[in-house]
Design an enzyme around this catalytic site. Sequence first.
Site: not given
Length: 455
Positions: A117, A232
């Site tokens: 990210k 996640c």
Amino acid sequence: MSNFLPNALVRKLGVNPLFDQEAFLEAHENGLKLTSVRLNPYKPVDLDLKLSEAVPWCPEAYYLDERPKFTLDPLFHAGCYYVQEASSMFLAQIIKELGLDKDTVKALDLCAAPGGKSTLLNSVLSADSLLIANEIIKARANILEDNLMRWGLSNTIVTNNDPTAFRRLPGFFDLMVVDAPCSGSGMFRKDEDSIDEWSEANVKLCSERQRRILADVMPGLATHGYLIYSTCSYSEEENEQILDWLIDEYEFESVSIPIEESWGIEVTQSKKHEAKGYRFYPHKTRGEGFFVGVLRFKGIQPMFNIKKLKVEKSPVPIESLKHWIKDYQQFSTFVHHDFVHIFPKELEVYIKAAQQVLYLKNAGTMVGKWLGKELLPSHDLALSIHLSQDIPTTELNLKDAQNFLRKEPLDPSLFPENLKGWSLVNYKGQTLGWVKVLGNRVNNYYPKEIRIANL
């Protein structure tokens, strides 16, 4: 892996009348492994990889039909692309829809390792924005530092701090990205061993930890700043319920992100405040399990007083580096752990602020060690997009490039006869690192700690 998914997880997901349990189980049982990469827009090159379909929510990202051995590819080590799970690349779509790609922002990636990210933020935020990429675990912070070094930008600080440290920068960040530690159910297809570690008790523990992390870092978010929260995990306790908790505890409002129906992303709403969430299921999207929500802070935060900071004059003036850095006038220097770093002039005071209250692993671009009259160049400089184009370079073929990455000696006949001293070695025009040509021998300066042991 048939019927190996935890019954408690599948049962909770099945409460949603739109949830297709049969397709969900089939997606895990078929064992499909997806591989996707995201290209570095600052290092364009004709890759040796066979790119397939584009990832629709992220520019310059592609699926691969087969997974190669990335350690064999010099362009991977040169930072020309990053191997990243496609669902998590949705961050690019969020940044675009919020208009943050056109603003100058100060951004924090709080749980940043290994760097997917952070490198994405480096690509989509403006070059004059500041990114602080933090990782609390030291070993993972080293990996984060290496990956950001490969990406090559100087507007980035890598820190190794507990979330509470960012309280010392009140109201500092326009954007916070918190990809929180979670129970990991969204990665079951990719990592079957993680199934044995999942439990409802662990979901509860993760939810509590996520709230602590968010509470610790919240004072650092600026007035009207954005929080992008993701996991996640499939568990509502770690996702939609966290959004409701944030709205209850702080002055947040939910932000909707436009998406295409064809992408297969499921839009959800939290039960209490109807905060929008975006769920990725492997039977609906080409990616692993993922959840993300976007909130905007409506309140007024106290602000870190940047005007009180005094920027001391660097002992190494930028003019002394003009032969190493292109457009050197745009940069300032500072010395950190005996190494000279460069960073954009307009970010100088912000890096000074971070240096006073955080533990910095790296900041800007580490240029090298200044020896009084000359520079011992660093590997960071070799991979920087700000490296001078006037430095001698030698193009290597694939075999010689791989030998360089193994830190093996290179044949002096590969280099021009009149070449002496520091030189770069390239593959397909992309820099791999430094050598020093000394007549009848060539010293390989590829860092031993990241050399490739087996090729």
